[in-house]
Design an enzyme around this catalytic site. Structure first.
Site, PDB file in Angstrom:
ATOM      1  CG  HIS A   6      -2.341   1.036   1.280  1.00 52.61           C
ATOM      2  ND1 HIS A   6      -1.849   2.318   2.510  1.00 52.61           N
ATOM      3  CD2 HIS A   6      -2.938   1.349   0.229  1.00 52.61           C
ATOM      4  CE1 HIS A   6      -2.918   3.017   2.251  1.00 52.61           C
ATOM      5  NE2 HIS A   6      -3.778   2.232   1.324  1.00 52.61           N
ATOM      6  CG  HIS A  49      -3.099   9.637   0.330  1.00 56.86           C
ATOM      7  ND1 HIS A  49      -3.323  10.345   0.962  1.00 56.86           N
ATOM      8  CD2 HIS A  49      -3.701   8.297   0.534  1.00 56.86           C
ATOM      9  CE1 HIS A  49      -4.903   9.365   2.077  1.00 56.86           C
ATOM     10  NE2 HIS A  49      -5.149   8.663   1.215  1.00 56.86           N
TER      11      HIS A  49
END
Ligand code: G3P
Ligand code: CA
Length: 246
Positions: A6, A49
């Protein structure tokens, strides 16, 4: 259980950087790498992100207000003697190109719902198609509009429906399947498994976990993957995949 990195190996290395992705690529048995994309003022797709650069770099402001050249001036702390930069998606694709033969997958999460990046879907599709990488790609998003667009543009890549509850992922899958039902997976929050395993039979269920951990040490803890499997989860996105596979 299939294991994904991730944002790369983001527990020990700065998330969404070449460093974190390179470390992930060293792990034998890894299913794939997940990353997040945003777009600069001049239309370059970059891997980060947040909509803002503040949390992960030494800069301040929205990604959309930087040109690509400006955003490349920002440094990402590594705790070592060099700083990382925000990568372009092209840089990551270059890095991963050699791993395609080994079967590694790439999950590209389109962060296109807070800032609406016009043309992001067409642009990412073009970059992937240019390299003929469609079969290795899973496009995911919390934003259904982006997923519908990706499904129409690209029928060869997979789609991952992000939502909190698995029941909501399944509900959205119905709508998306009307465009093309092939290769659609559910991407729920790990604590959002509100359906019995029986209801999820035959589904690919990739679960994600909460918490922004960058930059921290290894946790020394391990999840009970068997328990997650019993809930119908087939894949997990982990910040420290190296703890489970190496
Ligand atoms: O793909 C799952 C996960 O990445 C979604 O949450 O906030 O880490 O992008 P987030
Ligand atoms: Ca993500």
């Amino acid at each position: 259980m299939k294991i994904w990195a991730h944002r790369g190996c983001s527990q020990r290395y700065p998330e969404n950087t070449i460093m974190a992705f390179s470390k992930a690529m060293e792990i034998r048995g890894l299913t794939g790498i997940e990353l997040d994309i945003q777009m600069t003022k001049d239309g370059e797709i970059v891997v980060i992100h947040d909509e803002r650069v503040d949390r992960t770099t030494d800069g301040i402001g929205y990604v959309k207000d930087f040109t690509y050249a400006q955003i490349r001036e920002l440094g990402i702390e590594t705790g070592m003697d060099h700083k990382e930069k925000i990568p372009s998606i092209n840089e990551v694709l270059d890095l991963m190109q050699e791993e395609w033969a080994a079967g590694l997958l790439l999950n590209i999460e389109l962060k296109n719902s807070i800032v609406l990046y016009e043309g992001m879907e067409e642009k990412i599709y073009g970059l992937i198609a240019e390299r003929n990488m469609q079969e290795r790609i899973v496009y995911s998003s919390f934003y259904t509009f982006s997923l519908e667009k990706m499904r129409k543009l690209d029928t060869e890549s997979s789609i991952g429906i992000l939502d909190t509850r698995v029941s909501d992922c399944l509900y959205k899958k119905d709508g998306l399947s009307k465009i093309n039902s092939a290769k659609i997976a559910l991407h729920p929050f790990s604590k959002g498994m509100d359906l019995d395993k029986g209801r999820l039979h035959g589904q690919t269920v990739r679960a994600w976990f909460a918490g922004h951990l960058y930059p921290e040490e290894s946790t020394g803890r391990k999840l009970d993957l068997n328990r997650l499997e019993e809930q119908g989860i087939t894949d997990v996105f982990l910040n420290e995949p190296e703890v489970y596979l190496d």
